[in-house]
Write a protein that holds these residues in place. Sequence first.
Motif, PDB file in Angstrom:
ATOM      1  N   GLU A  88     -13.876   5.471  -8.297  1.00  0.00           N
ATOM      2  CA  GLU A  88     -13.423   5.267  -9.681  1.00  0.00           C
ATOM      3  C   GLU A  88     -12.611   3.989  -9.817  1.00  0.00           C
ATOM      4  N   ILE A  89     -11.670   3.791  -8.889  1.00  0.00           N
ATOM      5  CA  ILE A  89     -10.813   2.611  -8.948  1.00  0.00           C
ATOM      6  C   ILE A  89     -11.643   1.342  -8.772  1.00  0.00           C
ATOM      7  N   LEU A  90     -12.582   1.360  -7.830  1.00  0.00           N
ATOM      8  CA  LEU A  90     -13.439   0.196  -7.611  1.00  0.00           C
ATOM      9  C   LEU A  90     -14.250  -0.131  -8.861  1.00  0.00           C
ATOM     10  N   LEU A  94      -7.871   8.499 -14.448  1.00  0.00           N
ATOM     11  CA  LEU A  94      -8.686   8.777 -13.273  1.00  0.00           C
ATOM     12  C   LEU A  94      -8.839  10.288 -13.115  1.00  0.00           C
ATOM     13  N   GLY A  95      -9.977  10.721 -12.671  1.00  0.00           N
ATOM     14  CA  GLY A  95     -10.196  12.132 -12.362  1.00  0.00           C
ATOM     15  C   GLY A  95      -9.935  13.030 -13.549  1.00  0.00           C
ATOM     16  N   ASP A  96      -9.012  13.995 -13.376  1.00  0.00           N
ATOM     17  CA  ASP A  96      -8.735  14.972 -14.423  1.00  0.00           C
ATOM     18  C   ASP A  96      -7.669  14.493 -15.404  1.00  0.00           C
ATOM     19  N   GLY A  97      -7.242  13.245 -15.304  1.00  0.00           N
ATOM     20  CA  GLY A  97      -6.251  12.701 -16.227  1.00  0.00           C
ATOM     21  C   GLY A  97      -4.831  12.826 -15.764  1.00  0.00           C
ATOM     22  N   ASN A  98      -4.591  13.365 -14.577  1.00  0.00           N
ATOM     23  CA  ASN A  98      -3.229  13.478 -14.047  1.00  0.00           C
ATOM     24  C   ASN A  98      -2.797  12.246 -13.271  1.00  0.00           C
ATOM     25  N   THR A  99      -3.755  11.367 -12.984  1.00  0.00           N
ATOM     26  CA  THR A  99      -3.452  10.105 -12.326  1.00  0.00           C
ATOM     27  C   THR A  99      -4.107   8.996 -13.134  1.00  0.00           C
ATOM     28  N   ALA A 100      -3.716   7.754 -12.862  1.00  0.00           N
ATOM     29  CA  ALA A 100      -4.260   6.647 -13.646  1.00  0.00           C
ATOM     30  C   ALA A 100      -4.192   5.358 -12.845  1.00  0.00           C
ATOM     31  N   LEU A 101      -4.930   4.374 -13.322  1.00  0.00           N
ATOM     32  CA  LEU A 101      -4.861   3.022 -12.789  1.00  0.00           C
ATOM     33  C   LEU A 101      -4.246   2.136 -13.855  1.00  0.00           C
ATOM     34  N   LYS A 102      -3.107   1.529 -13.526  1.00  0.00           N
ATOM     35  CA  LYS A 102      -2.495   0.535 -14.427  1.00  0.00           C
ATOM     36  C   LYS A 102      -3.016  -0.819 -13.982  1.00  0.00           C
ATOM     37  N   LEU A 103      -3.899  -1.401 -14.784  1.00  0.00           N
ATOM     38  CA  LEU A 103      -4.675  -2.549 -14.352  1.00  0.00           C
ATOM     39  C   LEU A 103      -4.487  -3.727 -15.312  1.00  0.00           C
ATOM     40  N   PHE A 110       0.831  -1.193   0.000  1.00  0.00           N
ATOM     41  CA  PHE A 110       0.000   0.000   0.000  1.00  0.00           C
ATOM     42  C   PHE A 110       0.867   1.244   0.000  1.00  0.00           C
ATOM     43  N   ALA A 111       0.971   1.882  -1.137  1.00  0.00           N
ATOM     44  CA  ALA A 111       1.725   3.128  -1.226  1.00  0.00           C
ATOM     45  C   ALA A 111       0.989   4.215  -0.469  1.00  0.00           C
ATOM     46  N   SER A 112       1.747   5.204  -0.008  1.00  0.00           N
ATOM     47  CA  SER A 112       1.116   6.299   0.733  1.00  0.00           C
ATOM     48  C   SER A 112       0.084   7.003  -0.124  1.00  0.00           C
ATOM     49  N   SER A 113       0.328   7.012  -1.462  1.00  0.00           N
ATOM     50  CA  SER A 113      -0.624   7.675  -2.355  1.00  0.00           C
ATOM     51  C   SER A 113      -1.973   6.968  -2.343  1.00  0.00           C
ATOM     52  N   VAL A 114      -1.977   5.653  -2.138  1.00  0.00           N
ATOM     53  CA  VAL A 114      -3.229   4.904  -2.083  1.00  0.00           C
ATOM     54  C   VAL A 114      -3.949   5.179  -0.770  1.00  0.00           C
ATOM     55  N   LYS A 115      -3.207   5.225   0.320  1.00  0.00           N
ATOM     56  CA  LYS A 115      -3.817   5.465   1.629  1.00  0.00           C
ATOM     57  C   LYS A 115      -4.471   6.847   1.706  1.00  0.00           C
ATOM     58  N   LEU A 158      -1.295   4.972 -10.141  1.00  0.00           N
ATOM     59  CA  LEU A 158      -0.150   5.802 -10.502  1.00  0.00           C
ATOM     60  C   LEU A 158      -0.459   7.255 -10.191  1.00  0.00           C
ATOM     61  N   ASN A 159       0.366   7.860  -9.339  1.00  0.00           N
ATOM     62  CA  ASN A 159       0.205   9.293  -9.112  1.00  0.00           C
ATOM     63  C   ASN A 159       0.804  10.057 -10.291  1.00  0.00           C
ATOM     64  N   GLU A 160       0.782  11.359 -10.228  1.00  0.00           N
ATOM     65  CA  GLU A 160       1.203  12.173 -11.380  1.00  0.00           C
ATOM     66  C   GLU A 160       2.654  11.907 -11.765  1.00  0.00           C
ATOM     67  N   HIS A 161       3.555  11.784 -10.771  1.00  0.00           N
ATOM     68  CA  HIS A 161       4.972  11.555 -11.067  1.00  0.00           C
ATOM     69  C   HIS A 161       5.188  10.174 -11.675  1.00  0.00           C
ATOM     70  N   GLU A 162       4.500   9.168 -11.133  1.00  0.00           N
ATOM     71  CA  GLU A 162       4.642   7.803 -11.659  1.00  0.00           C
ATOM     72  C   GLU A 162       4.080   7.700 -13.067  1.00  0.00           C
TER      73      GLU A 162
END
Length: 415
Positions: free
Chosen positions: A46-48, A337-346, A32-37, A88-92
């Motif tokens: 959205e992720i669910l 996800l959201g505004d497109g600055n984050t994403a789910l690699k699934l 669990f990355a801090s970004s997920v918590k 994935l957060n914005e940097h990832e």
Amino acid sequence: MKNNNVIPAFKKAGYAFSLLLFTFTLVLNNAFASSVKNLKSQQIDEILFNIHAYYVDDLDLQNSHYVQYNNKQFERLYSKLDPYSKYLNEHELDALFDNTNGQYTGLGIEVKKVDTDIKIVNVVNNSPAKEAGILAGDIIVSVNQKTVNLLSVSEVATLIKENKFTTINLTVKRNESPEVLSFNVARTQIQLESVNSKVLESGIGYLAINSFSNHTLHEVALQIAAMQNNYDYPLLGLVIDLRDNPGGTLKSAIAVSDLFLESGTIVTTKGRYFDANQAFYAKRGDILKGVPIVVLINENSASAAEILAGALKDNNRAKVVGSQSFGKGSVQSLIPLGDGNTALKLTTAKYFTPSGESIDGVGIKPDVTINQTTLPQNNKAVIIKNEQVKNNQHQLVNSLADLQLVKAKQLLSMQ
């Protein structure tokens, strides 16, 4: 008719993806990355939804708009995903786009944990680390005066990546010397070389594919044309070296496979939602016009590399030599996800070789098994350098102990 099962289009930094399938084997910790918590309820929803709709396995999520997940429940669910699925957060996300485009911002070193040491296993050509004099085999002692021997590889990577200074101070131990060496290395954007080549003795081409990016198809075609032009005659055979190739994009693997095939299935994918089930076929036209091929693989050949090896093997286009490959047979989709600055690699599908076999957790079995110590990427340049000075086969064996390459050349000389 509009297909409502298609994953939403993704647009970022000039890219447009409707169904973007990644097969990167970059190690991504599923802890669990801090970004997920720290995700907000809307992001969790959205992720669910995407896991419920697109994940390759049915996790029996009991998911509906009427079921509210708290953070602990969500984290337990997230832990059930495979290691290749990740928020994935914005940097990832930016880093992933850079990788698919054959570039990244960093120092130009590859590291792994050996006992308590952080060991540099490769230094990228044309990188600031290479120019500074850092060598493969160096042990990192500290990053900006912070000792790293108790840190994990991901923690060291974060220490370098998220430092507020563009210049990083690395101290390293080299060989058995008790003294440490200090290097100031600037983080810069590095263009990765995904392909290099050389005509070996007797007109056999050697093509090392180090990864599969958006540029790999173009680079492979250029390198083959250059080898044929430099030799002045058609190549008599080709060695495709996929050892230590961690993969890349599905699109690139399919396109490169198609270069060498006149017909036949390249790969098929299967998943729970409609568009995850696809078959990809070769179009007419073999760039080598039937010239025999041998593919080299090892335990670090993964993902897109395994797609190419499997396609050429199962279509009887190439013999495969080496050790059994990694066995990464899943396909990832990048979902905004959201505004497109984050994403789910699934993980949305499993892929199957032309013979219908899944290699997930198994790998590609070579036609000729020769186990040997892993050949690092930077040693592939040594192969080319030795050939340039016209070393004979026995000298090559003694200097590199590369029995897999020797066997490949023997097989090609017999055809």
